[in-house]
Design a protein around this motif. Structure first.
Motif, PDB file in Angstrom:
ATOM      1  N   ALA A  69       0.837  -1.211   0.000  1.00  9.37           N
ATOM      2  CA  ALA A  69       0.000   0.000   0.000  1.00  9.37           C
ATOM      3  C   ALA A  69       0.869   1.258   0.000  1.00  9.37           C
ATOM      4  CB  ALA A  69      -0.932  -0.006   1.205  1.00  9.37           C
ATOM      5  N   ARG A  70       2.150   1.100   0.364  1.00  9.17           N
ATOM      6  CA  ARG A  70       3.064   2.244   0.437  1.00  9.17           C
ATOM      7  C   ARG A  70       4.224   2.123  -0.548  1.00  9.17           C
ATOM      8  NH1 ARG A  70       0.294   0.918   4.520  1.00  9.17           N
ATOM      9  NH2 ARG A  70      -0.630   2.492   5.867  1.00  9.17           N
ATOM     10  N   GLY A  71       4.098   1.221  -1.485  1.00 14.33           N
ATOM     11  CA  GLY A  71       5.108   1.087  -2.537  1.00 14.33           C
ATOM     12  C   GLY A  71       6.424   0.478  -2.078  1.00 14.33           C
ATOM     13  N   VAL A  72       6.374  -0.291  -0.999  1.00 11.26           N
ATOM     14  CA  VAL A  72       7.615  -0.866  -0.467  1.00 11.26           C
ATOM     15  C   VAL A  72       7.697  -2.370  -0.779  1.00 11.26           C
ATOM     16  CG1 VAL A  72       8.878  -1.364   1.691  1.00 11.26           C
ATOM     17  CG2 VAL A  72       7.835   0.890   1.331  1.00 11.26           C
ATOM     18  N   TRP A  73       8.895  -2.800  -1.111  1.00 14.98           N
ATOM     19  CA  TRP A  73       9.195  -4.178  -1.493  1.00 14.98           C
ATOM     20  C   TRP A  73       9.269  -5.078  -0.257  1.00 14.98           C
ATOM     21  CZ3 TRP A  73      10.361  -6.034  -6.458  1.00 14.98           C
ATOM     22  CH2 TRP A  73      10.987  -7.282  -6.535  1.00 14.98           C
ATOM     23  N   VAL A  74       8.838  -6.340  -0.404  1.00 21.12           N
ATOM     24  CA  VAL A  74       8.931  -7.284   0.717  1.00 21.12           C
ATOM     25  C   VAL A  74       9.679  -8.562   0.330  1.00 21.12           C
ATOM     26  CG1 VAL A  74       7.676  -8.697   2.395  1.00 21.12           C
ATOM     27  CG2 VAL A  74       6.779  -6.450   1.746  1.00 21.12           C
ATOM     28  N   GLU A  75      10.747  -8.811   1.093  1.00 22.10           N
ATOM     29  CA  GLU A  75      11.463 -10.091   1.011  1.00 22.10           C
ATOM     30  C   GLU A  75      10.973 -10.960   2.166  1.00 22.10           C
ATOM     31  OE1 GLU A  75      15.810  -9.637   1.000  1.00 22.10           O
ATOM     32  OE2 GLU A  75      16.019 -11.455   2.200  1.00 22.10           O
ATOM     33  N   ALA A  76      10.723 -12.230   1.898  1.00 22.05           N
ATOM     34  CA  ALA A  76      10.343 -13.162   2.963  1.00 22.05           C
ATOM     35  C   ALA A  76      11.327 -14.321   2.952  1.00 22.05           C
ATOM     36  CB  ALA A  76       8.918 -13.649   2.741  1.00 22.05           C
ATOM     37  N   GLU A  77      11.190 -15.228   3.915  1.00 25.87           N
ATOM     38  CA  GLU A  77      12.132 -16.358   3.964  1.00 25.87           C
ATOM     39  C   GLU A  77      11.405 -17.663   4.242  1.00 25.87           C
ATOM     40  OE1 GLU A  77      15.888 -15.822   5.942  1.00 25.87           O
ATOM     41  OE2 GLU A  77      16.075 -17.940   6.440  1.00 25.87           O
ATOM     42  N   LEU A  78      11.849 -18.674   3.526  1.00 26.06           N
ATOM     43  CA  LEU A  78      11.285 -20.010   3.705  1.00 26.06           C
ATOM     44  C   LEU A  78      12.417 -21.032   3.757  1.00 26.06           C
ATOM     45  CD1 LEU A  78       8.556 -21.526   3.839  1.00 26.06           C
ATOM     46  CD2 LEU A  78       8.723 -21.810   1.360  1.00 26.06           C
ATOM     47  N   GLY A  79      12.404 -21.855   4.800  1.00 25.49           N
ATOM     48  CA  GLY A  79      13.514 -22.799   5.019  1.00 25.49           C
ATOM     49  C   GLY A  79      14.464 -22.206   6.037  1.00 25.49           C
ATOM     50  N   GLN A  80      15.288 -23.060   6.635  1.00 24.97           N
ATOM     51  CA  GLN A  80      16.217 -22.544   7.644  1.00 24.97           C
ATOM     52  C   GLN A  80      17.653 -22.696   7.206  1.00 24.97           C
ATOM     53  OE1 GLN A  80      14.714 -24.360  11.225  1.00 24.97           O
ATOM     54  NE2 GLN A  80      13.123 -22.794  11.275  1.00 24.97           N
ATOM     55  N   LEU A  81      18.412 -21.611   7.383  1.00 20.69           N
ATOM     56  CA  LEU A  81      19.821 -21.659   7.043  1.00 20.69           C
ATOM     57  C   LEU A  81      20.495 -22.628   8.004  1.00 20.69           C
ATOM     58  CD1 LEU A  81      21.046 -18.092   6.144  1.00 20.69           C
ATOM     59  CD2 LEU A  81      19.450 -19.584   4.977  1.00 20.69           C
ATOM     60  N   ALA A  82      21.181 -23.591   7.476  1.00 22.18           N
ATOM     61  CA  ALA A  82      21.822 -24.586   8.331  1.00 22.18           C
ATOM     62  C   ALA A  82      23.044 -23.990   8.995  1.00 22.18           C
ATOM     63  CB  ALA A  82      22.220 -25.794   7.500  1.00 22.18           C
TER      64      ALA A  82
ATOM     65  N   SER B 206      15.660 -32.361   6.171  1.00 26.93           N
ATOM     66  CA  SER B 206      16.258 -31.191   5.567  1.00 26.93           C
ATOM     67  C   SER B 206      15.493 -29.950   6.008  1.00 26.93           C
ATOM     68  CB  SER B 206      16.203 -31.312   4.053  1.00 26.93           C
ATOM     69  OG  SER B 206      16.683 -30.126   3.478  1.00 26.93           O
ATOM     70  N   VAL B 207      16.224 -28.922   6.362  1.00 24.24           N
ATOM     71  CA  VAL B 207      15.582 -27.642   6.633  1.00 24.24           C
ATOM     72  C   VAL B 207      15.748 -26.730   5.413  1.00 24.24           C
ATOM     73  CG1 VAL B 207      15.705 -27.711   9.137  1.00 24.24           C
ATOM     74  CG2 VAL B 207      17.670 -26.895   7.848  1.00 24.24           C
ATOM     75  N   TYR B 208      16.292 -27.307   4.348  1.00 23.46           N
ATOM     76  CA  TYR B 208      16.427 -26.546   3.114  1.00 23.46           C
ATOM     77  C   TYR B 208      15.045 -26.266   2.531  1.00 23.46           C
ATOM     78  CZ  TYR B 208      21.459 -27.662   3.013  1.00 23.46           C
ATOM     79  OH  TYR B 208      22.788 -27.769   3.289  1.00 23.46           O
ATOM     80  N   THR B 209      14.965 -25.230   1.711  1.00 22.99           N
ATOM     81  CA  THR B 209      13.690 -24.805   1.152  1.00 22.99           C
ATOM     82  C   THR B 209      13.119 -25.862   0.214  1.00 22.99           C
ATOM     83  OG1 THR B 209      14.527 -22.549   1.259  1.00 22.99           O
ATOM     84  CG2 THR B 209      12.544 -22.911  -0.070  1.00 22.99           C
ATOM     85  N   ASP B 210      11.866 -26.212   0.452  1.00 23.45           N
ATOM     86  CA  ASP B 210      11.176 -27.171  -0.408  1.00 23.45           C
ATOM     87  C   ASP B 210      10.614 -26.433  -1.631  1.00 23.45           C
ATOM     88  OD1 ASP B 210       9.753 -29.893  -0.729  1.00 23.45           O
ATOM     89  OD2 ASP B 210       8.156 -28.405  -0.950  1.00 23.45           O
ATOM     90  N   PRO B 211      10.956 -26.868  -2.839  1.00 25.33           N
ATOM     91  CA  PRO B 211      10.546 -26.131  -4.041  1.00 25.33           C
ATOM     92  C   PRO B 211       9.018 -25.998  -4.187  1.00 25.33           C
ATOM     93  CG  PRO B 211      12.299 -27.669  -4.585  1.00 25.33           C
ATOM     94  CD  PRO B 211      11.896 -27.960  -3.173  1.00 25.33           C
ATOM     95  N   ASP B 212       8.273 -27.067  -3.919  1.00 28.89           N
ATOM     96  CA  ASP B 212       6.807 -26.977  -4.040  1.00 28.89           C
ATOM     97  C   ASP B 212       6.237 -25.988  -3.035  1.00 28.89           C
ATOM     98  OD1 ASP B 212       6.288 -28.971  -6.102  1.00 28.89           O
ATOM     99  OD2 ASP B 212       7.062 -30.400  -4.624  1.00 28.89           O
ATOM    100  N   GLN B 213       6.791 -26.048  -1.819  1.00 32.42           N
ATOM    101  CA  GLN B 213       6.317 -25.137  -0.781  1.00 32.42           C
ATOM    102  C   GLN B 213       6.655 -23.685  -1.143  1.00 32.42           C
ATOM    103  OE1 GLN B 213       7.860 -25.565   3.301  1.00 32.42           O
ATOM    104  NE2 GLN B 213       5.817 -26.268   3.869  1.00 32.42           N
ATOM    105  N   ALA B 214       7.809 -23.477  -1.767  1.00 31.28           N
ATOM    106  CA  ALA B 214       8.203 -22.121  -2.168  1.00 31.28           C
ATOM    107  C   ALA B 214       7.176 -21.526  -3.133  1.00 31.28           C
ATOM    108  CB  ALA B 214       9.594 -22.137  -2.810  1.00 31.28           C
ATOM    109  N   VAL B 215       6.727 -22.330  -4.078  1.00 35.36           N
ATOM    110  CA  VAL B 215       5.724 -21.855  -5.048  1.00 35.36           C
ATOM    111  C   VAL B 215       4.426 -21.486  -4.333  1.00 35.36           C
ATOM    112  CG1 VAL B 215       4.298 -22.527  -7.028  1.00 35.36           C
ATOM    113  CG2 VAL B 215       6.718 -23.186  -6.939  1.00 35.36           C
TER     114      VAL B 215
END
Ligand code: G3H
Ligand code: 13P
Ligand code: ZN
Ligand code: NA
Length: 306
Positions: free
Chosen positions: A125-138, A149-158
């Motif tokens: 609503a204010r023109g600001v970009w959002v980065e999010a995170e999925l998976g845990q950095l080992a 695995s705590v690595y990002t799951d590709p299906d879940q990412a989609v």
């Protein structure tokens, strides 16, 4: 000028390079990075963690960056790194940040989605970009002990991107924060990165924990009284390779800390009579500049991309 990351990432994606996202805490770090980016004519992301915000104060950081921008036409993104809740994201959006990260990677999946969505709604609503995170950095221990695995799951990412509307996604493929990333051989899960890239075509991915921990700084710190033995980072050729996939933003903090600290240690040992802070902060700032310039030119590939 201050800008959002949209155009930066679009071009980086197409041309297979990455934008450097460097953590800033004080004037010398900001100046060193700005000098490097200026000489390389490179687009730049300056990112501020909760800890940096607490250390310097948000106003100081923002005003230092505004001061830096008075002397240059360089496009610079002002980004919140690892926002831990909605409120810190809101404070930064209200305070002029052009991009925020909400990091709900530690939360159960549905909770991560719920808060990320809330941040996206406020930010967009204010023109600001959002980065999010999925998976845990080992971390070093996680890698050894994690059963699943705590690595990002590709299906879940989609699914996550579709349901939250976040603009970019930090993924876990084997990097980790800090100076001790690998006990054995350094490797990243490129098969996973390729899969995520193919399943989210055109979508910008982010690599956290991407410092290389240059041996020269580890050696220098240890030579001059430090104790950072056994430190190991992500080899530069792996970062360059990651940039040829969907990765558009590469986060670097530890290398800045090492460059400054090793340089200051050396100065203190060689010139024990010096007590003017400018005498050791100047070479420390130069070390940040040289390190960042090397990253931009030889690792990220974003020289002359403004
Ligand atoms: O991802 C963490 C960054 O290196 C920032 O670290 O929280 O100690 O400022 P910090
Ligand atoms: P490093 O600790 O590898 O520099 O990672 C920094 C980072 O990811 C900041 O968010
Ligand atoms: Zn990070
Ligand atoms: Na890329």
């Amino acid at each position: 000028p201050l800008t959002g990351p949209k155009q930066m990432f679009e071009r980086a994606y197409k041309e297979g390079y990455a934008i450097g996202a460097f953590n800033v805490n004080n004037m010398e770090i900001i100046q060193g990075i700005m000098q490097a980016a200026g000489e390389e004519q490179a687009p730049l992301i300056l990112q501020v963690s909760a800890g940096a915000r607490k250390y310097a104060g948000q106003n100081y950081i923002v005003k230092l960056i505004e001061a830096a921008l008075m002397d240059t036409d360089l496009p610079v993104v002002l980004h919140l790194d690892h926002g831990q809740d909605f409120n810190i994201c809101k404070d930064c959006i209200d305070g002029g940040f052009t991009s925020v990260m909400y990091d709900g990677s530690h939360l159960p999946y549905e909770e991560n989605i719920a808060v990320t969505k809330q941040v996206v709604e406020y930010a967009h609503a204010r023109g600001v970009w959002v980065e999010a995170e999925l998976g845990q950095l080992a971390g070093v221990e996680d890698e050894v002990s994690a059963e699943h695995s705590v690595y990002t799951d590709p299906d879940q990412a989609v699914d996550f991107v579709k349901r939250t509307g976040c603009d970019s996604l930090a993924i876990a493929i084997g990097t980790s924060h800090g100076a001790y990333k690998f006990t054995g051989e350094a490797k990243l899960d490129f098969a996973r990165l390729e899969k995520i890239t193919n399943m989210l075509p055109g979508y910008p991915l982010v690599l956290h924990g991407a410092s290389s921990v240059p041996q020269e700084f580890v050696d220098m710190a240890n030579t001059y009284g430090g104790k950072v033995g056994g430190a190991k980072g992500v080899p530069e050729d792996l970062l360059r390779k990651a940039a040829t996939y969907g990765v558009c933003k590469i986060n670097i903090d530890t290398d800045i800390r090492l460059a400054m600290t090793a340089t200051i240690r050396k100065h203190f040992m060689e010139k024990p009579a010096d007590f003017d802070p400018r005498a050791y902060l100047k070479p420390a700032r130069d070390a940040v500049k040289n390190m960042v310039q090397h990253k931009i030119r030889n690792v990220l590939g974003c020289s002359n991309k403004i």
